[in-house]
Scaffold this motif. Sequence first.
Motif, PDB file in Angstrom:
ATOM      1  N   UNK B   7       0.818  -1.216   0.000  1.00 50.07           N
ATOM      2  CA  UNK B   7       0.000   0.000   0.000  1.00 50.07           C
ATOM      3  C   UNK B   7       0.853   1.268   0.000  1.00 50.07           C
ATOM      4  N   UNK B  19      -5.517   2.944  -1.939  1.00 53.08           N
ATOM      5  CA  UNK B  19      -5.320   1.505  -1.703  1.00 53.08           C
ATOM      6  C   UNK B  19      -6.493   0.723  -2.290  1.00 53.08           C
ATOM      7  N   UNK B  20      -7.684   1.275  -2.105  1.00 55.82           N
ATOM      8  CA  UNK B  20      -8.886   0.633  -2.626  1.00 55.82           C
ATOM      9  C   UNK B  20      -8.831   0.588  -4.157  1.00 55.82           C
ATOM     10  N   UNK B  23      -6.285  -1.980  -5.357  1.00 54.11           N
ATOM     11  CA  UNK B  23      -6.745  -3.354  -5.213  1.00 54.11           C
ATOM     12  C   UNK B  23      -7.810  -3.691  -6.273  1.00 54.11           C
ATOM     13  N   UNK B  33      -5.317 -11.114  -5.477  1.00 57.33           N
ATOM     14  CA  UNK B  33      -4.653  -9.971  -4.842  1.00 57.33           C
ATOM     15  C   UNK B  33      -4.615 -10.162  -3.330  1.00 57.33           C
ATOM     16  N   UNK B  37      -0.722  -8.161   5.926  1.00 57.57           N
ATOM     17  CA  UNK B  37      -1.163  -7.281   6.997  1.00 57.57           C
ATOM     18  C   UNK B  37      -0.038  -6.629   7.766  1.00 57.57           C
ATOM     19  N   UNK B  38       1.138  -7.272   7.768  1.00 62.08           N
ATOM     20  CA  UNK B  38       2.216  -6.748   8.605  1.00 62.08           C
ATOM     21  C   UNK B  38       3.067  -5.698   7.877  1.00 62.08           C
ATOM     22  N   UNK B  39       2.692  -5.357   6.656  1.00 61.28           N
ATOM     23  CA  UNK B  39       3.488  -4.370   5.906  1.00 61.28           C
ATOM     24  C   UNK B  39       3.447  -3.003   6.591  1.00 61.28           C
TER      25      UNK B  39
END
Lengths: 468, 246
Positions: B7, B19-20, B23, B33, B37-39
């Motif tokens: 993102x 971001x939306x 995606x 896609x 989560x940990x980015x």
Amino acid sequence: MEVTSDKFRAAAARSLADTQLQRALARIPERFVAARARAAAEFGEFEQLRAAGAAIRERALARLDVLLERFEAEAVCRGASVHWAVDAAEANRIVLDIARGHGVRRIVKSKSMVTEECALNDALEAAGLAVLETDLGEYILQLARERPSHIIAPVIHKNREEVTELFSARHRRPRSTDIAALCQEAREILRPQFFAADMGISGANFLVAETGSVALFTNEGNGRLVTTLPRVHVAIAGIEKVVETLGELAALARLLPRSATGQAISNYFTLLTGVRGATESDGPEAFHIVLLDNGRSRLLGSELRPILRCIRCGACLNHCPVYQTVGGHAYGWVYPGPMGAVWTPALVGLERARELPEAATFCGQCQVACPVMIPLPDLLRRLRTRTTAEHLRPARERLALNLWGYAARHPRLYALLAAFAARVLYRLGRRRGWVRWLPLAAGWTATRDFPAGEGRTAREVLRRERGG
Amino acid sequence: MRVGLFITCLADLLRPSLARAARTLLALTGAEVVVPRRQTCCGQPALNAGDPATTRALALKLAREFADCDAVVLPSGSCAGTLRIHYPGLFAERPEAERRDIEALAARTHELAEFLDTRLPEVPGRHAGRVTYHDSCSGLRELGVKQAPRALLARVPGLELVEMMNAEDCCGFGGTFALKYGAISAAICDRKCAAIRASGAGTVTGGDLGCLMHLAGRLQRTGDTTTRVLHWAEIVAGTSGAQAWK
């Protein structure tokens, strides 16, 4: 020359407020950037030429010791004397000794940045010698007691009205604002001085090892007068300026004027080899070449080595958004713009010039314009890394970076902080969607609004959408 | 094909609609896609602030988190440039295993427009009016992103793409430069704002959120509340509407 690079910020603020300077700087894109682009397009294979230029310069640096000794031998056997100066003070002493040895009283100079680096004029004048700058821009600056603000267009920060004022105050002639008339006036003042001078001092765009020659690219013709009329000629050059062959010089001769001013060739190209021969009518009786180190040999084995390729064309200055905005004086020493932001810390010490590598947007225009493909943003980045490693970074900045770095390495903490920040920003800017003042980002909000965001982080939003 | 969307930290904090959009567009290519989560951040700020060690740590973290992705796509030229151009250099003298991982990551990193250019089958966005595209420096000069975003924008029905003068000139953002030298940064930006206004476009777009928030923030501060500022992906995806910075 005094180094004031640590006052970059204050100097830049003055530059921004100086409307006359801003008008002068606004001319750079058309006068230099567009001119270079046209010249490059006209040449056709300019990218290949740049690659060749980089290779030539890199080859020279790889054998710098050998080429310099060859240069010395070839120059000496053609009647020149070669002197080696470890630093500026020694270079000045050498030039002063040469002047004394030849009974010199009056000196004319053509434009040379390396003599600015040495503050040679001050040293010569302190010893009672009369020194006259004969490049029009440098002459104007000498009258005004100012420094060059650009390495090839030293007086770019001044407009014609200022020159009119200066000339009419100093020359006591009828005032004129016509540029051609002003040039003519300077020419009439300067011309007798060339004949009266005992010694001429020039820089060197390149040194050619195979012939012991000094190459000069000039536009006003004063360089020829300085190097041929007086009985003594002293050329001063940084040791990095050597190339091996005349063939290599020819390639660089295609590159330098196009990159500098957009000219296919400068008005004058002079190759000075040895002293006046027995059957020749022109040229000096004595030809001294001073090779200046002043920190350059130290760079050879360092991570900043590519800067030694630099041929001082000024293209990186012209293409730099920061230089275009604050001008050359703000950089606080001899060399401004991207190349100056590398040369200055490299030669005077990072601790005295640490602001300069910071004051860059890393837009990369300098690297694209550089005729010898110096990776200037990379070199600036390396200097920034040294600034951190040598603990020269302000504590506040270090703290902020360390806290941010810690959070970025810890995803849960980072997510928490980001979610919190997103909510705070949203509350602060709820009414207009913009935040006008942020205590932690005052450097931003002093001149720009800060977006208030959407109140949630993107990861929160995407997760919720996926769930729903 | 499994595509990991990075993102970027700025979009995460300030621009969920980007971001939306990213995606949505990536999903249209038929790819699976994922958004690990940990980015957090690619480490570009640390790299440019003289702290390559932190960037190396974040590079390894990123490589782990996107290890199972066939492609890593970023809606930012400068972040994509960090992964593709700068990461490998940072690992030149590191252990073989690390170097391999980082080089493999660099090789499958794409800037969003480059990735979509030949893969996007349809354009969901609609736009009425003129749009001008600002070439952000890193995307343009590090990655050569120039035609791809323009080609995607040109496919949006109703959109008229017009070129501003000197679209390739820096906007003066420069990451932390914008914070540390705010006055110089804003002065550079004013030239860009003038070019945008002179283009006659009501909307300016680009591929790097840093530049866009800088442009939008300066337009806002100088009283221009009509020029809309959007990431090109938002226009192409049609998720822009109310979210435009203006």
